[in-house]
Design an enzyme around this catalytic site. Structure first.
Site, PDB file in Angstrom:
ATOM      1  CB  SER A   1       6.897   3.731   7.939  1.00  0.00           C
ATOM      2  OG  SER A   1       7.968   2.845   8.089  1.00  0.00           O
TER       3      SER A   1
ATOM      4  NE  ARG B   1      14.017   8.067   4.739  1.00  0.00           N
ATOM      5  CZ  ARG B   1      12.811   8.062   5.295  1.00  0.00           C
ATOM      6  NH1 ARG B   1      11.877   7.254   4.835  1.00  0.00           N
ATOM      7  NH2 ARG B   1      12.536   8.866   6.294  1.00  0.00           N
TER       8      ARG B   1
ATOM      9  CG  HIS C   1      12.848   0.258   8.365  1.00  0.00           C
ATOM     10  ND1 HIS C   1      11.475   0.263   8.253  1.00  0.00           N
ATOM     11  CD2 HIS C   1      13.188   1.488   8.837  1.00  0.00           C
ATOM     12  CE1 HIS C   1      11.006   1.432   8.642  1.00  0.00           C
ATOM     13  NE2 HIS C   1      12.021   2.195   8.995  1.00  0.00           N
TER      14      HIS C   1
ATOM     15  CE  LYS D   1       8.142   9.212  11.924  1.00  0.00           C
ATOM     16  NZ  LYS D   1       8.972   8.077  11.468  1.00  0.00           N
TER      17      LYS D   1
END
Ligand code: PNS
Length: 162
Positions: free
Chosen positions: A131, A94, A17, A41
């Site tokens: 994360s 990513r 991040h 999430k």
């Protein structure tokens, strides 16, 4: 010059991040990092206030990023962009899985308010960092200090063992 918003759930913020925020800062100069809820999430680790505190402390400790603004927003990313005065959203990508998800969000957000999203490639040596896996490993006492800023590492180390 545009104001860029870097939104995320940051549960917790990690070195990937920080790299994306740094890229946004280099590209746009003015950056607002917004800690948000990700409705996909719901079972996170840290509450919104603690996630924002970690973002604030981590950015303050970073060379050259101390002037990046930090906010929280409980609603939609498009409304957050309006609220913080950002005219572009910056997202890190990513891999192709990220790209698929981010592309759909970018096009949907653009269709709602016209806000544009700019993708930046994540640094290759950090492209595996997530994360989710940081949370999982830290909760079982595994080592993740090399993947997160010091303020996050301290909080993860203080978690009760599972
Ligand atoms: O760090 P994350 O979990 O990948 O961040 C995702 C986030 C919080 C940016 C995304 O879930 C989001 O934009 N949430 C706000 C709700 C919203 O705007 N939903 C519509 C998406 S098209």
């Amino acid at each position: 010059m545009s104001v860029a918003m870097c939104p995320g759930s940051f549960d917790p913020i990690h070195l990937g991040h920080l790299d994306v925020i740094r890229q946004a800062h280099e590209l746009f100069g003015s950056v607002v990092v917004v800690t948000m809820y990700n409705p996909t999430k719901p079972s996170g680790l840290f509450g919104l206030d603690e996630r924002q505190a970690m973002v604030t402390e981590s950015l303050a400790a970073e060379q050259g990023l101390g002037n990046v603004r930090v906010e929280t927003f409980p609603g939609l990313a498009v409304d957050a962009a309006r609220a913080v005065g950002a005219d572009v959203i910056v997202k890190g990508v990513r891999n192709v899985t990220d790209f698929d998800v981010e592309m759909q969000m970018a096009l949907t957000n653009h269709s709602v308010t016209g806000v544009r999203t700019v993708f930046v490639p994540c640094r290759p040596d950090l492209s595996f960092v997530s994360s989710r896996f940081i949370r999982e490993i830290a909760q079982y006492g595994g080592a993740v200090h090399h993947l997160v800023p010091a303020p996050v590492s301290r909080r993860l180390a203080a978690l009760p063992p599972r």
